[in-house]
Design an enzyme around this catalytic site. Structure first.
Site, mmCIF file in Angstrom:
data_model
loop_
_atom_site.group_PDB
_atom_site.id
_atom_site.type_symbol
_atom_site.label_atom_id
_atom_site.label_comp_id
_atom_site.label_asym_id
_atom_site.label_seq_id
_atom_site.Cartn_x
_atom_site.Cartn_y
_atom_site.Cartn_z
ATOM 1 N N CYS A 145 0.905 -1.180 -0.143
ATOM 2 C CA CYS A 145 0.193 -0.190 -0.048
ATOM 3 C C CYS A 145 0.932 1.225 -0.085
ATOM 4 O O CYS A 145 2.180 1.163 0.071
ATOM 5 C CB CYS A 145 -0.672 -0.075 1.410
ATOM 6 S SG CYS A 145 -2.010 -1.321 1.422
ATOM 7 N N ARG A 178 2.097 1.169 -5.772
ATOM 8 C CA ARG A 178 2.096 0.041 -4.563
ATOM 9 C C ARG A 178 0.840 -0.376 -4.410
ATOM 10 O O ARG A 178 0.808 -1.255 -3.662
ATOM 11 C CB ARG A 178 2.446 0.968 -3.282
ATOM 12 C CG ARG A 178 3.796 1.458 -3.460
ATOM 13 C CD ARG A 178 4.087 2.351 -2.628
ATOM 14 N NE ARG A 178 4.417 1.626 -1.055
ATOM 15 C CZ ARG A 178 5.576 1.346 -0.927
ATOM 16 N NH1 ARG A 178 6.598 1.329 -1.658
ATOM 17 N NH2 ARG A 178 5.789 0.374 0.197
ATOM 18 N N TRP A 238 -3.711 -2.050 -1.579
ATOM 19 C CA TRP A 238 -3.863 -3.300 -2.264
ATOM 20 C C TRP A 238 -4.206 -4.370 -1.299
ATOM 21 O O TRP A 238 -3.578 -4.669 -0.408
ATOM 22 C CB TRP A 238 -2.231 -3.592 -2.906
ATOM 23 C CG TRP A 238 -2.238 -4.593 -3.925
ATOM 24 C CD1 TRP A 238 -2.460 -4.753 -5.255
ATOM 25 C CD2 TRP A 238 -1.468 -6.122 -3.611
ATOM 26 N NE1 TRP A 238 -2.169 -5.953 -5.596
ATOM 27 C CE2 TRP A 238 -1.676 -6.610 -4.627
ATOM 28 C CE3 TRP A 238 -1.083 -6.656 -2.156
ATOM 29 C CZ2 TRP A 238 -1.154 -8.246 -4.803
ATOM 30 C CZ3 TRP A 238 -0.957 -7.844 -2.426
ATOM 31 C CH2 TRP A 238 -0.778 -8.685 -3.570
ATOM 32 N N ASN A 262 0.360 0.060 6.312
ATOM 33 C CA ASN A 262 0.707 -0.551 5.071
ATOM 34 C C ASN A 262 1.325 -1.966 5.877
ATOM 35 O O ASN A 262 2.256 -1.684 6.787
ATOM 36 C CB ASN A 262 1.854 0.262 4.377
ATOM 37 C CG ASN A 262 2.470 -0.773 3.363
ATOM 38 O OD1 ASN A 262 1.891 -1.850 2.873
ATOM 39 N ND2 ASN A 262 3.584 -0.355 2.853
ATOM 40 N N GLY A 263 0.948 -3.184 5.186
ATOM 41 C CA GLY A 263 1.835 -4.294 5.994
ATOM 42 C C GLY A 263 0.492 -5.268 6.352
ATOM 43 O O GLY A 263 -0.845 -5.276 6.024
ATOM 44 N N GLU A 299 11.383 -14.497 -18.302
ATOM 45 C CA GLU A 299 11.385 -13.304 -18.101
ATOM 46 C C GLU A 299 10.380 -12.729 -19.494
ATOM 47 O O GLU A 299 9.371 -11.811 -19.053
ATOM 48 C CB GLU A 299 12.530 -12.437 -18.211
ATOM 49 C CG GLU A 299 12.376 -11.015 -18.135
ATOM 50 C CD GLU A 299 11.358 -10.259 -17.006
ATOM 51 O OE1 GLU A 299 11.287 -10.937 -15.944
ATOM 52 O OE2 GLU A 299 11.246 -9.260 -16.960
ATOM 53 N N LYS A 304 6.694 -11.266 -18.295
ATOM 54 C CA LYS A 304 6.032 -9.933 -19.024
ATOM 55 C C LYS A 304 4.965 -10.062 -19.578
ATOM 56 O O LYS A 304 3.868 -9.370 -19.396
ATOM 57 C CB LYS A 304 7.232 -9.337 -19.937
ATOM 58 C CG LYS A 304 8.288 -8.764 -19.284
ATOM 59 C CD LYS A 304 7.923 -7.349 -18.626
ATOM 60 C CE LYS A 304 8.163 -7.382 -16.926
ATOM 61 N NZ LYS A 304 8.626 -7.910 -16.305
ATOM 62 N N GLU A 339 1.885 -10.645 -16.870
ATOM 63 C CA GLU A 339 1.662 -9.623 -16.047
ATOM 64 C C GLU A 339 0.645 -8.639 -16.773
ATOM 65 O O GLU A 339 -0.007 -8.026 -16.186
ATOM 66 C CB GLU A 339 2.986 -8.989 -15.688
ATOM 67 C CG GLU A 339 3.832 -9.754 -14.828
ATOM 68 C CD GLU A 339 5.415 -9.021 -14.386
ATOM 69 O OE1 GLU A 339 5.329 -8.800 -13.291
ATOM 70 O OE2 GLU A 339 5.848 -8.697 -15.430
ATOM 71 N N HIS A 341 9.388 -32.946 -23.747
ATOM 72 C CA HIS A 341 8.983 -33.535 -22.362
ATOM 73 C C HIS A 341 7.751 -32.837 -21.886
ATOM 74 O O HIS A 341 7.434 -33.100 -20.708
ATOM 75 C CB HIS A 341 10.202 -33.371 -21.158
ATOM 76 C CG HIS A 341 11.363 -34.129 -21.646
ATOM 77 N ND1 HIS A 341 11.608 -35.377 -21.858
ATOM 78 C CD2 HIS A 341 12.575 -33.508 -22.234
ATOM 79 C CE1 HIS A 341 12.728 -35.720 -22.188
ATOM 80 N NE2 HIS A 341 13.374 -34.502 -22.432
ATOM 81 N N LYS A 361 3.938 -3.224 -7.325
ATOM 82 C CA LYS A 361 5.281 -3.137 -7.591
ATOM 83 C C LYS A 361 6.143 -3.735 -6.338
ATOM 84 O O LYS A 361 7.373 -4.124 -6.557
ATOM 85 C CB LYS A 361 5.715 -1.624 -8.052
ATOM 86 C CG LYS A 361 7.270 -1.338 -8.503
ATOM 87 C CD LYS A 361 7.302 -0.522 -9.588
ATOM 88 C CE LYS A 361 8.771 -0.785 -10.241
ATOM 89 N NZ LYS A 361 8.977 -1.957 -11.156
#
Ligand code: G6P
Length: 628
Positions: A2, A27, A74, A98-99, A501, A505, A508, A524, A623
């Site tokens: 947050c 955030r 968030w 926050n947390g 990566e 991307k 996301e 496989h 983020k």
């Protein structure tokens, strides 16, 4: 997860808080709110959804006070809704948090038994209840805070205000970051420097177990026991223009285009262009507080970085998300160049898998934000077990940076797009520097080879500039690509982490199914996925694995997948089996990943954009993940 902003000063708190929250929206962005003094009372306005919803609601609201707090959320406990949005309010007390308060259920139960009624489903609201109760027993805002802290378990940072003390704000933290900016006639508290930097560069970084009592023109710091601590502000050198979009439609595109510069800035402190030598200067291993006295053969006089590196017999690399893939490249590079065994781990696994950390181990943690909860916990765990630790962070003085023994900086500049891009390439470049420094310390890098490697690495930024031209290709191809059912990203060796990566991307940003695979592993399992509805993105540089990747690709081609290949120079053979061939300039195998990732980032960006997704703030993501 947050974002928090608090303001006490001469300006309109509404303006400062909203502007600050805007910079922190990365955030968390499912709801937001403010409480600002008006006629001696806190007027609270909250909204579900993006910050713009709150701005709309606040358009016609005026406040005559000079103290306020704000929050962008968030969701962790309690779904995203206005009811669960912060600030939480109980009578005269307002708080933002926050947390996570881990023992919230227990505390809440007790409070309910004593007659408290809760408005939200969050773990945060109880902080307002606890402070209010203490203040009802005549405790000051500061003392109320000191009294309730021993009962809280978890990771938290909190701002609290009360109508009884209309010129005070209390900030305290154990976990997620809180910074206090000291301006002329104003004090701004926030989760990140971005919310502060346009007002002042004088910053106090609140540490864990610290409380700040903020009053006009003054900040007093106390520890959790209530003892006063002397702390001076530091002056930071980031400037506000680094945080703007500068004409790009999205931060992410801006940050993709900033990558050549990010790499140049990352390597700059570690390369001497006149001698063409590599150094790890600035790492500054601080072994004074080394907690593993038996574990590493460090003598008191052995503080030179090169000598420390000589003692390293094993390397662990731990990170999350994109930073983890940068770490994977580190594994390939360090083992090959320095012949030191490397283990790479996801931080969320490492911290709970009872890792065995032998004597003379170096643990490298990679984190753009320097605040990722799992990575921080892994770092602490490794320190306890006697490892020497080295952080690779983008945010100086972040928690991870502060707690590691040695430090390398990505120097990528502020990264706002939630999906990391420029911090990734900076980390890749630092992995090169690190592997060569270790090789050098181990006597495995002769002068000629060192010079050759330096030349290759120094040339990377200008080669990357050229690769950015694929921007136009993906801007056009995106409309077709977005119709695909799924994407398979293939790579081998150092291209394998880049394939992973690339897939991350796309997931996301485009919310599409994408998998990264080691090309050799295709038969496989993933081969079964391939038909004409799939796109296969293959990284096939002209390296020692070239022939093998080509045969893997033939297998995919035979099943009808659409193939986009990324290779080296004018590769007719690769071109002939691909639907689209993208050529990269020739470079060393260890530099090539820096080039390869660019088309993959552009692909994800343009497909997401074409789908109408929010590129800078993808759904459900944040983020900086400061909770487990
Ligand atoms: C979040 C971000 C990712 C990032 C990861 C690790 O999931 O959305 O972009 O890679 O955290 O973050 P760090 O700051 O530790 O590199």
């Amino acid at each position: 997860m947050c974002g928090i902003v608090g303001y006490l000063g001469a300006r309109d708190p509404k303006e400062v808080i909203l502007k600050g929250l805007k910079t922190l929206e990365y955030r968390g962005y499912d709801s937001s709110g403010v409480s600002i003094l008006n006629k001696g009372k806190f007027k609270r306005v909250r909204a579900q959804g993006k910050l713009s919803q709150l701005c709309e609601k606040l358009q016609n609201e005026d406040f005559d006070g000079h103290l306020g707090i704000g929050h962008t959320r968030w969701a962790t406990h309690g779904k995203p809704s206005e009811r669960n949005a912060h600030p939480h309010q109980l009578n005269h007390v307002n708080i933002v948090h926050n947390g996570i308060i881990e023992n919230y259920a227990e505390i809440k139960e007790k409070l309910i038994k004593n007659g408290s009624q809760f408005e939200s489903e969050t773990d945060s609201e109880l902080v307002a209840h606890l402070i209010e109760r203490e203040m009802n027993f005549n405790a000051s805002l500061l003392n109320a805070t000191i009294n309730i802290i021993p009962g809280l378990r978890g990771a938290y940072s909190v701002l609290a205000v009360s109508e009884k003390t209309p010129d005070q704000c209390v900030a305290f933290k154990n976990g997620p970051p809180l910074l206090i900016g000291l301006g002329e006639d104003e004090i701004i508290v926030a989760s990140d420097i971005q919310a502060i930097i346009s007002y002042t560069k004088k910053i106090i970084y609140l540490e864990d177990d610290e409380i700040a009592l903020i009053s006009p023109g003054k900040v007093e710091i106390y520890n959790f026991k209530g003892q006063r601590i002397e702390k001076s502000p530091v002056t930071v050198n980031w400037d506000a223009s680094q945080i703007e979009k500068q004409g790009y439609p999205h931060y992410m595109l801006k940050e993709i285009f900033e990558q050549p510069r990010a790499v140049a800035q990352a390597i700059d402190p570690h390369i001497d262009l006149s001698t063409r030598k590599i150094n790890l200067s600035g790492v500054g291993f601080n072994v004074d507080n080394f907690e593993g006295p038996e574990a590493l053969d460090l003598k008191n006089d052995l503080l030179n970085t090169n000598e420390i590196l000589q003692t390293i017999e094993r390397v662990f690399i731990v990170a999350c998300g994109t930073s983890y893939y940068a770490g994977m490249l580190g594994e390939y590079l360090i083992e090959r160049a320095a012949e030191v065994p490397v283990e790479i781990d996801l931080a969320s696994e490492f911290r709970y898998r009872y890792p065995v950390i032998p004597k003379n181990s170096l643990l490298i943690v990679v984190s753009q934000s320097g605040e990722t909860a799992d990575t921080l916990a892994a770092l602490r765990q490794a320190k306890k077990q006697g490892a020497l630790t080295l952080s690779i962070c983008n945010v100086p003085r972040s928690s991870i940076d502060r707690e590691a023994h040695g430090h390398l900086y990505m120097n990528a500049g502020v990264e706002i797009g939630v999906a990391s891009t420029k911090a990734f390439v900076s980390s890749l470049a630092l992995m090169n520097i690190l592997s060569l420094s270790l090789a050098k310390a181990k006597g495995l890098l002769n002068e000629d080879l060192e010079k050759k490697c330096v030349d290759e690495i120094v040339a990377a930024p200008s080669l990357m500039e050229g690769v950015l031209a694929y921007d136009k290709f993906f801007a056009q191809a995106a409309d077709d690509l977005k119709k695909k059912r799924g994407f398979l990203y293939l790579g081998r060796g150092v291209s394998y982490p880049i394939a992973l990566e690339g897939a991350l991307k796309l997931k996301e940003l485009a919310y599409m199914h994408a998998e990264g695979y080691a090309s050799g592993e295709m038969k496989h399992g993933p081969l079964a996925l391939i038909d004409e509805t799939m796109a296969i993105i293959v990284l096939c540089p002209k390296d020692e694995l070239y022939e093998k990747t080509i045969s893997n690709l033939e297998e995919a081609k035979a099943r009808g997948g659409m193939i986009i290949s990324i290779g080296t120079g004018d590769d007719e053979r690769l071109k002939s089996i691909s639907d689209h061939y993208l050529s990269l300039p020739e470079t060393a195998w260890y530099v090539n990943p820096l080039l390869e990732v660019i088309p993959l980032q552009l692909l994800a960006y343009y497909v997401a954009k074409s789908l109408g997704n929010d590129v800078d703030q993808p759904r459900n993501l944040a983020k900086s993940v400061t909770v487990e």
